[in-house]
Design an enzyme around this catalytic site. Structure first.
Site, short mmCIF file in Angstrom:
data_model
loop_
_atom_site.label_atom_id
_atom_site.label_comp_id
_atom_site.label_asym_id
_atom_site.label_seq_id
_atom_site.Cartn_x
_atom_site.Cartn_y
_atom_site.Cartn_z
N ASP A 1 0.81 -1.23 0.00
CA ASP A 1 0.00 0.00 0.00
C ASP A 1 0.84 1.27 0.00
O ASP A 1 0.30 2.36 0.23
CB ASP A 1 -0.97 0.01 1.19
CG ASP A 1 -2.21 -0.84 0.91
OD1 ASP A 1 -2.55 -1.01 -0.27
OD2 ASP A 1 -2.83 -1.33 1.87
N ASP B 1 -6.50 -5.12 -4.78
CA ASP B 1 -6.31 -3.72 -4.38
C ASP B 1 -4.98 -3.16 -4.90
O ASP B 1 -4.84 -1.96 -5.15
CB ASP B 1 -6.30 -3.55 -2.86
CG ASP B 1 -7.22 -4.51 -2.12
OD1 ASP B 1 -7.52 -5.58 -2.66
OD2 ASP B 1 -7.62 -4.19 -1.00
N1 GLY Z 1 -6.99 -1.97 0.44
C1 GLY Z 1 -7.83 -2.44 1.45
C2 GLY Z 1 -9.25 -2.10 1.29
O1 GLY Z 1 -9.73 -1.74 0.24
O2 GLY Z 1 -9.95 -2.23 2.27
#
Ligand code: GLY
Length: 378
Positions: free
Chosen positions: A99, A160
């Site tokens: 992330d 994601d």
């Molecule tokens: N990237 C984690 C979510 O979308 O909750």
């Protein structure tokens, strides 16, 4: 963009409502790094326990969008202050993960795009190098998460992560070094092959053998169950693949985004309000407004990159989602800090339908895309 006069007027009026509310909220918010609200008041994730939380870049992104819209220095200073707070994460290996894009694209990269600030460039390049270092050659994927909860995540990848690839595209663009982009496209190719199902829906989690690279299994992740269709995951895929197209001009990514978009549109309820999972039990009414806002951003981008009737189909689908949010799921009272209501982080959790900062970020981004006033973050 082919907006009708009426839709343009609605978009402009909604941006004005955002502008008015954000001024009050940002002044009141002080130096917080918000994730959600309690009784309408933002919490603060800036403490040492919470500063690594994956959503901590979004308030910075909102401040940059507002700065570009208004040229009010209050917003720039808040964005810059938040970016500096994230330095504690850059020096903590356990706080860095797939992330990095969510944390440093709306902060350091946004700052660099606007101000050409060298410190921001430095932060973003460190984050990009760390993200690139998570690439697993055997399975050709970027590893999700560090190990937590007693689970071995060495072979895990998640949909994601498509939204984090733009940090790598940016790094190749500014350094001229192709490695970052090569890693991004290798991961996108794996995601296209292993996450996107024949019907255009996507898996949230795929596990690979981290030594041989063999695909082992899928997980339902934050959605209802294995084989279900977590709506925010659909949105990350929809938006993430069109972003890979924008950065590479490779049509296969555009087509993948379109397949996910068609699935998303055909599953969107008449109300335009999006459930947590398109395959959740019929008696469950939990919604996730973040999925709607993120999908709208992806659909608007798609509408810019295809021609003719299809372009209108994507734009109208985005408008349907955004108007439903504006009319039924936005809190326009400037006494409350959040914009969106009924956001859900995950299906199997004790809490559902609350305010979440990235919902507000993507709602704002989508509206600014419509009025042509967006700072391109991704
Ligand atoms: N990237 C984690 C979510 O979308 O909750």
């Amino acid at each position: 963009m082919n907006l009708t006069q009426q839709d343009r007027k609605w978009a402009e009026q909604t941006v004005e409502k955002i502008r008015a509310k954000m001024h009050t909220v940002a002044e009141r918010c002080g130096d917080k790094v918000p994730y959600t609200t309690k009784d309408g008041v933002f919490d603060d994730r800036s403490g040492s326990e919470d500063i690594s939380w994956w959503t901590n870049g979004f308030w910075g992104g909102m401040m940059w969008q507002m700065y570009c819209l208004t040229k009010d220095d209050m917003y720039r200073m808040k964005a810059e202050s938040l970016e500096k707070k994230l330095d504690a994460v850059l020096t903590n290996a356990a706080g860095l993960d797939h992330d990095n894009g969510f944390k440093w694209l709306p902060t350091a990269v946004a700052s660099y795009r606007v101000t050409k600030n060298e410190s921001s460039y430095n932060r973003a390049i460190i984050a990009a190098n760390n993200l690139a270092g998570r690439f697993n050659l055997a399975g050709s994927f970027i590893r999700a998460w560090n190990d937590w909860g007693g689970v071995d995540h060495r072979g895990w990848a998640i949909i994601d992560c498509m939204m984090n690839l733009p940090l790598l595209y940016w790094a190749s663009e500014v350094t001229g070094d192709p490695r970052f982009k090569q890693i991004a496209t290798a991961h996108a190719d794996t995601a296209q092959r292993c996450f996107v199902r024949d019907d255009g829906s996507v898996n949230h989690i795929v596990e690979f053998d981290p030594f041989s690279g063999e695909m082992i299994r899928t997980y339902g992740g934050q959605g209802f169950k294995v084989g279900s269709s977590w709506t925010r995951g659909q949105s990350w895929g929809l938006y993430g693949f069109v972003l890979s197209y924008i950065h590479t001009k490779d049509e296969k990514y555009l087509n993948t985004s379109r397949r996910i978009a068609h699935y998303f549109i055909s599953n969107t309820p008449e109300s335009g309000l999006i459930p947590v999972d398109f395959r959740q039990p019929a008696e469950c009414a939990w919604e996730d407004s973040t999925a709607a806002a993120i999908a709208a951003c992806g659909l608007i981008e798609l509408s810019k990159h295809v021609e003719g009737r299809d372009s209108d189909v994507y734009l109208n689908a985005a408008l349907k989602l955004l108007k439903a949010l504006d009319e039924k799921r936005c809190n326009w009272d400037d006494g409350a800090d959040n914009l969106l209501e009924k956001c859900t982080a995950e299906y199997h959790s004790d809490e559902h339908e609350f305010a979440i900062i990235y919902g507000d970020y993507y709602f704002m981004e989508a509206l600014l895309k419509l009025t042509g006033q967006e700072l391109f973050i991704w």
